[in-house]
Design a protein around this motif. Structure first.
Motif, PDB file in Angstrom:
ATOM      1  N   LEU A  59      -5.072 -10.221   1.235  1.00 26.85           N
ATOM      2  CA  LEU A  59      -3.695 -10.506   0.818  1.00 26.85           C
ATOM      3  C   LEU A  59      -3.021  -9.248   0.268  1.00 26.85           C
ATOM      4  O   LEU A  59      -1.847  -8.979   0.573  1.00 26.85           O
ATOM      5  CB  LEU A  59      -3.687 -11.608  -0.242  1.00 26.85           C
ATOM      6  N   LEU A  60      -3.748  -8.475  -0.535  1.00 29.02           N
ATOM      7  CA  LEU A  60      -3.177  -7.236  -1.059  1.00 29.02           C
ATOM      8  C   LEU A  60      -2.899  -6.237   0.062  1.00 29.02           C
ATOM      9  O   LEU A  60      -1.907  -5.500   0.022  1.00 29.02           O
ATOM     10  CB  LEU A  60      -4.132  -6.621  -2.090  1.00 29.02           C
ATOM     11  N   LEU A  61      -3.786  -6.234   1.064  1.00 27.74           N
ATOM     12  CA  LEU A  61      -3.544  -5.384   2.229  1.00 27.74           C
ATOM     13  C   LEU A  61      -2.232  -5.789   2.904  1.00 27.74           C
ATOM     14  O   LEU A  61      -1.403  -4.932   3.263  1.00 27.74           O
ATOM     15  CB  LEU A  61      -4.712  -5.502   3.208  1.00 27.74           C
ATOM     16  N   GLY A  62      -2.024  -7.101   3.070  1.00 27.43           N
ATOM     17  CA  GLY A  62      -0.779  -7.579   3.668  1.00 27.43           C
ATOM     18  C   GLY A  62       0.435  -7.267   2.818  1.00 27.43           C
ATOM     19  O   GLY A  62       1.513  -6.933   3.342  1.00 27.43           O
ATOM     20  N   LEU A  63       0.281  -7.324   1.493  1.00 25.04           N
ATOM     21  CA  LEU A  63       1.399  -7.012   0.598  1.00 25.04           C
ATOM     22  C   LEU A  63       1.836  -5.556   0.713  1.00 25.04           C
ATOM     23  O   LEU A  63       3.025  -5.240   0.558  1.00 25.04           O
ATOM     24  CB  LEU A  63       0.993  -7.310  -0.853  1.00 25.04           C
ATOM     25  N   GLU A  64       0.890  -4.666   0.984  1.00 25.80           N
ATOM     26  CA  GLU A  64       1.209  -3.236   1.033  1.00 25.80           C
ATOM     27  C   GLU A  64       1.776  -2.801   2.387  1.00 25.80           C
ATOM     28  O   GLU A  64       2.476  -1.791   2.467  1.00 25.80           O
ATOM     29  CB  GLU A  64      -0.044  -2.413   0.717  1.00 25.80           C
ATOM     30  N   ILE A  65       1.466  -3.543   3.441  1.00 30.50           N
ATOM     31  CA  ILE A  65       1.860  -3.110   4.786  1.00 30.50           C
ATOM     32  C   ILE A  65       3.375  -2.971   4.956  1.00 30.50           C
ATOM     33  O   ILE A  65       3.843  -1.965   5.509  1.00 30.50           O
ATOM     34  CB  ILE A  65       1.249  -4.063   5.840  1.00 30.50           C
ATOM     35  N   PRO A  66       4.200  -3.945   4.509  1.00 31.19           N
ATOM     36  CA  PRO A  66       5.649  -3.785   4.723  1.00 31.19           C
ATOM     37  C   PRO A  66       6.213  -2.502   4.123  1.00 31.19           C
ATOM     38  O   PRO A  66       7.026  -1.815   4.762  1.00 31.19           O
ATOM     39  CB  PRO A  66       6.236  -5.030   4.046  1.00 31.19           C
ATOM     40  N   GLY A  67       5.798  -2.175   2.904  1.00 31.01           N
ATOM     41  CA  GLY A  67       6.306  -0.956   2.285  1.00 31.01           C
ATOM     42  C   GLY A  67       5.904   0.292   3.031  1.00 31.01           C
ATOM     43  O   GLY A  67       6.678   1.260   3.131  1.00 31.01           O
ATOM     44  N   VAL A  68       4.691   0.277   3.587  1.00 30.58           N
ATOM     45  CA  VAL A  68       4.209   1.427   4.356  1.00 30.58           C
ATOM     46  C   VAL A  68       4.983   1.558   5.665  1.00 30.58           C
ATOM     47  O   VAL A  68       5.374   2.661   6.075  1.00 30.58           O
ATOM     48  CB  VAL A  68       2.694   1.277   4.624  1.00 30.58           C
ATOM     49  N   VAL A  69       5.189   0.420   6.336  1.00 28.22           N
ATOM     50  CA  VAL A  69       5.843   0.438   7.649  1.00 28.22           C
ATOM     51  C   VAL A  69       7.320   0.806   7.533  1.00 28.22           C
ATOM     52  O   VAL A  69       7.845   1.591   8.339  1.00 28.22           O
ATOM     53  CB  VAL A  69       5.661  -0.931   8.343  1.00 28.22           C
ATOM     54  N   VAL A  70       7.998   0.247   6.531  1.00 25.00           N
ATOM     55  CA  VAL A  70       9.451   0.450   6.407  1.00 25.00           C
ATOM     56  C   VAL A  70       9.794   1.926   6.247  1.00 25.00           C
ATOM     57  O   VAL A  70      10.783   2.417   6.812  1.00 25.00           O
ATOM     58  CB  VAL A  70       9.996  -0.381   5.230  1.00 25.00           C
ATOM     59  N   ILE A  75       0.606   9.246   7.188  1.00 26.75           N
ATOM     60  CA  ILE A  75      -0.833   8.988   7.034  1.00 26.75           C
ATOM     61  C   ILE A  75      -1.059   7.538   6.598  1.00 26.75           C
ATOM     62  O   ILE A  75      -1.948   6.845   7.121  1.00 26.75           O
ATOM     63  CB  ILE A  75      -1.447   9.981   6.027  1.00 26.75           C
ATOM     64  N   LEU A  76      -0.264   7.055   5.643  1.00 28.58           N
ATOM     65  CA  LEU A  76      -0.375   5.660   5.212  1.00 28.58           C
ATOM     66  C   LEU A  76      -0.075   4.703   6.365  1.00 28.58           C
ATOM     67  O   LEU A  76      -0.763   3.686   6.549  1.00 28.58           O
ATOM     68  CB  LEU A  76       0.579   5.396   4.052  1.00 28.58           C
ATOM     69  N   PHE A  77       0.933   5.017   7.153  1.00 30.38           N
ATOM     70  CA  PHE A  77       1.304   4.176   8.293  1.00 30.38           C
ATOM     71  C   PHE A  77       0.170   4.121   9.316  1.00 30.38           C
ATOM     72  O   PHE A  77      -0.161   3.045   9.841  1.00 30.38           O
ATOM     73  CB  PHE A  77       2.576   4.732   8.938  1.00 30.38           C
ATOM     74  N   ILE A  78      -0.418   5.267   9.598  1.00 32.66           N
ATOM     75  CA  ILE A  78      -1.525   5.306  10.570  1.00 32.66           C
ATOM     76  C   ILE A  78      -2.714   4.508  10.051  1.00 32.66           C
ATOM     77  O   ILE A  78      -3.356   3.763  10.809  1.00 32.66           O
ATOM     78  CB  ILE A  78      -1.920   6.771  10.866  1.00 32.66           C
ATOM     79  N   CYS A  79      -3.027   4.643   8.761  1.00 33.38           N
ATOM     80  CA  CYS A  79      -4.146   3.885   8.191  1.00 33.38           C
ATOM     81  C   CYS A  79      -3.918   2.382   8.331  1.00 33.38           C
ATOM     82  O   CYS A  79      -4.814   1.639   8.756  1.00 33.38           O
ATOM     83  CB  CYS A  79      -4.334   4.254   6.723  1.00 33.38           C
ATOM     84  N   ALA A  80      -2.725   1.925   7.970  1.00 29.60           N
ATOM     85  CA  ALA A  80      -2.419   0.499   8.081  1.00 29.60           C
ATOM     86  C   ALA A  80      -2.505   0.026   9.525  1.00 29.60           C
ATOM     87  O   ALA A  80      -3.037  -1.054   9.816  1.00 29.60           O
ATOM     88  CB  ALA A  80      -1.028   0.225   7.513  1.00 29.60           C
ATOM     89  N   GLY A  81      -1.998   0.840  10.458  1.00 27.29           N
ATOM     90  CA  GLY A  81      -2.036   0.458  11.865  1.00 27.29           C
ATOM     91  C   GLY A  81      -3.448   0.390  12.415  1.00 27.29           C
ATOM     92  O   GLY A  81      -3.800  -0.535  13.172  1.00 27.29           O
ATOM     93  N   VAL A  82      -4.308   1.369  12.045  1.00 25.90           N
ATOM     94  CA  VAL A  82      -5.697   1.363  12.519  1.00 25.90           C
ATOM     95  C   VAL A  82      -6.446   0.158  11.967  1.00 25.90           C
ATOM     96  O   VAL A  82      -7.244  -0.478  12.679  1.00 25.90           O
ATOM     97  CB  VAL A  82      -6.403   2.679  12.133  1.00 25.90           C
ATOM     98  N   ILE A  83      -6.197  -0.181  10.712  1.00 28.68           N
ATOM     99  CA  ILE A  83      -6.844  -1.359  10.118  1.00 28.68           C
ATOM    100  C   ILE A  83      -6.486  -2.617  10.913  1.00 28.68           C
ATOM    101  O   ILE A  83      -7.365  -3.402  11.309  1.00 28.68           O
ATOM    102  CB  ILE A  83      -6.420  -1.514   8.643  1.00 28.68           C
ATOM    103  N   LEU A  84      -5.205  -2.822  11.157  1.00 26.18           N
ATOM    104  CA  LEU A  84      -4.768  -4.010  11.892  1.00 26.18           C
ATOM    105  C   LEU A  84      -5.301  -4.018  13.318  1.00 26.18           C
ATOM    106  O   LEU A  84      -5.758  -5.048  13.826  1.00 26.18           O
ATOM    107  CB  LEU A  84      -3.245  -4.088  11.898  1.00 26.18           C
ATOM    108  N   LEU A  85      -5.252  -2.879  13.976  1.00 26.12           N
ATOM    109  CA  LEU A  85      -5.681  -2.815  15.373  1.00 26.12           C
ATOM    110  C   LEU A  85      -7.177  -3.059  15.515  1.00 26.12           C
ATOM    111  O   LEU A  85      -7.611  -3.761  16.442  1.00 26.12           O
ATOM    112  CB  LEU A  85      -5.300  -1.457  15.972  1.00 26.12           C
ATOM    113  N   THR A  86      -7.995  -2.506  14.607  1.00 27.61           N
ATOM    114  CA  THR A  86      -9.440  -2.751  14.691  1.00 27.61           C
ATOM    115  C   THR A  86      -9.775  -4.203  14.376  1.00 27.61           C
ATOM    116  O   THR A  86     -10.673  -4.791  14.999  1.00 27.61           O
ATOM    117  CB  THR A  86     -10.197  -1.819  13.729  1.00 27.61           C
TER     118      THR A  86
END
Length: 665
Positions: free
Chosen positions: A287-298, A376-387
């Motif tokens: 859930l915390l991972l999901g909470l952080e993703i929007p801020g990273v992506v935006v 770097i934060l955006f890439i990390c979030a994307g790799v997590i979701l994709l894997t």
């Protein structure tokens, strides 16, 4: 108050994620929780606390890794120690050395040292994410143990390498010999201090017990505090807190049986408490991972300096490179393409990666902004979701295909029978653990019922039920011979009178007659599968009662005869008759329990008592917990779990129907 409301909301979302999973079982719970976290980020008025990497590690990762260290099979990990070290150390450093320069070549705006840092935090798999796979995908045991061992160890190697790369980026200085020496000290020191503190806490618990302090609450509190205290102590000495809690978990696993065998209650409370803690912490992580993703992506999505399609392409390319390196590394050591493919797809990254990325400083030593921190934060979030998505989609397809090609209807039937035995055994254990002076009659009745159901289920494994009973009859006859020998020995030693010996042998002869009379066996098979067991018990009851003057002598004789019969049957065990022998032994154990509690015999009631219904409800709940545990660990699939739950629900409904009938009467 805002923080409390946020925590309360997250707990509600954790529960909601499991409810949603019931309706869309093909979507893993972690992905549902990430989606709910993203949705929560847009809830108006919801307080959003920024992710603190240090707090995240100690509050979530420390207890989760401590538990993983406790429950991961040590013998299997030791057998795979070479492969685990190659994955946890070799693959991590190989990924850093290869993927780092590649990232710098792909994205020149990221300096080489920062690219090494990005590769370092992308290299380790996440223990929580890997654990989430075990309940969804039935991976081969060797691969699952390898993934678990790798996830326990590679966090430390990845984070240490990440910290050195960040220091080099911030300061502009880097010394390879110093980095290698520091890594050895940090890793070895973390393992050592974790083991020492683990033994110290175990010694404290043993010392308290020697003082007569058996308070379950106190011991449970010590167990809960252990991972937090050990992690903080290791970090205070600038050692690896992650490896420290893993080492402490392994130490506690070694001592667990010796410590908890004397306290069933502590074991039950410990298992129940940790199940709630782990369930909540796992949910919080995603859930915390999901909470952080929007801020990273935006930040990247709305920045005109970046082309959205291009940065998404970066995620796919970097993920492909990581999986390819992982595949080649495993294939080079194992030479099996399927194992290498499954292991490569199982290399899921999790919230630990994003947490480390958030610890990247905002500015360098010269006061300039850290280069491409948002990217770097955006890439990390994307790799997590994709894997996570690729593992969730592809692994079930690959494993299901292999299962379908390697199993048949008979295997499926055997799997269901074994699962039913496991579930009934869990209910039986819970009934035994609830036994006290006040509920002994009800416990004895329930134990008898469970033993009959277990006996019936074990015999259902035979291709011909009649053949199964024939095998059981042969084993029972051998057991009766052992009983007869004990009676003859007692008579020779003049421990019993001739009259008592004759009555005892007469009861054995009656049972032999029942067992060898084919007509009766056929009638019994038609009437009920468990009728033979009941008739044997009835013949014992009719022989003598506790009010008889020779009852104590008879009871002592019978108990020794039962032990002799059980010892005899243990020598008859083969691969083919194992279940049948265990079934007959269970019946003898049932008789033994009744004899040992003879003052309660004859106290059964014509209708279920309130105590019995309470015991039945606890046993049924234990059965449900066992079904859920087997499902989460991947021992059974969703369809079989549904069948088992339906059986439990039917028995529960029958129990309440019986209650209603007796109430009407």
């Amino acid at each position: 108050m805002e923080l409390f409301i946020m925590v309360l909301m997250l707990l509600m979302l954790i529960g909601l994620s499991n409810v949603i999973n019931r309706f869309i079982p093909f979507v893993p719970v972690p992905l549902i929780q990430i989606a709910l976290g993203v949705a929560a980020a847009y809830m108006p008025g919801l307080y959003h606390a920024p992710l603190n990497p240090e707090l995240f590690l100690v509050l979530f990762i420390a207890p989760l890794l401590f538990n993983d260290g406790k429950i991961t099979p040590r013998d299997e990990l030791w057998k795979l120690r070479g492969f685990i070290l190659l994955m946890a150390l070799g693959l991590v450093f190989a990924t850093i050395l290869i993927a780092g320069p590649f990232i710098h070549w792909l994205i020149p705006a990221i300096p080489l040292s920062a690219a090494f840092a990005l590769a370092a935090i992308l290299s380790p798999t996440d223990a929580v994410a890997v654990g989430s796979l075990s309940g969804r995908v039935k991976l081969p045991g060797k691969i699952m143990r390898l993934l678990e061992g790798e996830a326990l160890m590679n966090d430390a190697s990845g984070l240490v390498a990440f910290n050195f790369a960040i220091m080099a980026t911030v300061s502009g200085q880097f010394s390879l010999p110093k980095a290698i020496g520091s890594f050895i000290v940090i890793a070895a020191g973390g393992l050592l201090i974790g083991a020492l503190l683990g033994f110290l806490i175990i010694w404290l618990r043993v010392f308290l017990r020697r003082l007569g302090i058996e308070d379950v609450t106190l011991h449970m509190l010590l167990i809960i505090l252990t991972p937090f205290l050990i992690y903080l102590a290791a970090e205070e000495f600038h050692l690896s807190g992650i490896l420290a809690v893993v080492a402490a978990g392994v130490v506690h696993a070694v001592e667990r049986d010796r410590l908890e065998s004397s306290s069933y209650r502590l074991r039950v409370v410990s298992d129940s408490t940790w199940s709630v803690i782990l369930f909540s912490l796992n949910g919080f992580v995603f859930l915390l991972l999901g909470l952080e993703i929007p801020g990273v992506v935006v930040k990247i999505w709305e920045d005109p300096a970046y082309r959205n399609g291009q940065v998404i392409g970066y995620i796919f390319v970097i993920t492909a490179v990581l999986m390819t390196l992982r595949f080649l590394w495993v294939w080079a050591t194992d030479r099996e393409i399927r194992s290498a493919l499954l292991t490569a797809l199982s290399g899921v990254r999790g919230a630990l990666t994003l947490s480390a990325a958030f610890s990247i400083p905002l500015i360098l030593a010269d006061g300039s902004p850290f280069p491409e921190r948002s990217l770097i934060l955006f890439i990390c979030a994307g790799v997590i979701l994709l894997t996570l998505i690729s593992a969730s989609v592809l692994l079930p397809l690959l494993t299901r295909r292999s299962e379908e090609s390697g199993t048949d209807t008979r295997d499926r039937t055997e799997e269901e029978r074994s699962a039913r035995i496991q579930v009934l055994s869990a209910g039986l254990r819970s009934v035994r653990e609830e036994m006290d002076d006040e509920n002994t009659p009800e416990v004895l009745e329930l134990i008898s019922d469970y033993n009959r159901r277990l006996q019936q289920t074990r015999l259902e494994g035979k291709s011909d039920f009649g053949e199964g009973w024939k095998a059981a009859v042969g084993i029972r006859l051998e057991a009766l011979k052992a009983e007869r020998r004990v009676a003859e020995e007692w008579l020779l030693d003049k421990r019993i009178s001739q009259e008592l010996a004759d009555r005892f042998r007469s009861s054995l002869s009656q049972m032999e007659l029942i067992l060898t009379n084919r007509l009766k066996v056929k009638i019994l098979l038609i009437l009920a599968r468990s009728a033979l067991s009941r008739m044997l018990k009835r013949s014992r009851k009719e022989l003598m009662t506790p009010s008889h003057p020779s009852w104590d002598t008879f009871k002592a004789l019978k108990l020794e005869a039962i032990n002799a019969a059980i010892d005899q049957m243990k020598h008859l065990v083969t691969k083919e008759n194992k279940d049948t022998v265990h079934s007959v032994i269970a019946d003898y154990r049932d008789m033994e329990l009744y004899l040992q509690n003879d003052r309660y015999r004859g106290s059964s009631r014509s209708k279920p008592s309130l105590k019995r219904r309470e015991l039945e409800l606890k046993a049924i709940q234990s059965e449900r917990n066992e079904i859920q545990r087997m499902y989460e660990q991947g021992d059974i699939d969703r369809n079989l779990a549904g069948v088992l739950r339906m059986n439990v629900n039917y028995r529960e409904a029958s129990m309440f129907a019986s209650k209603t009938v007796h109430a009407d009467v």
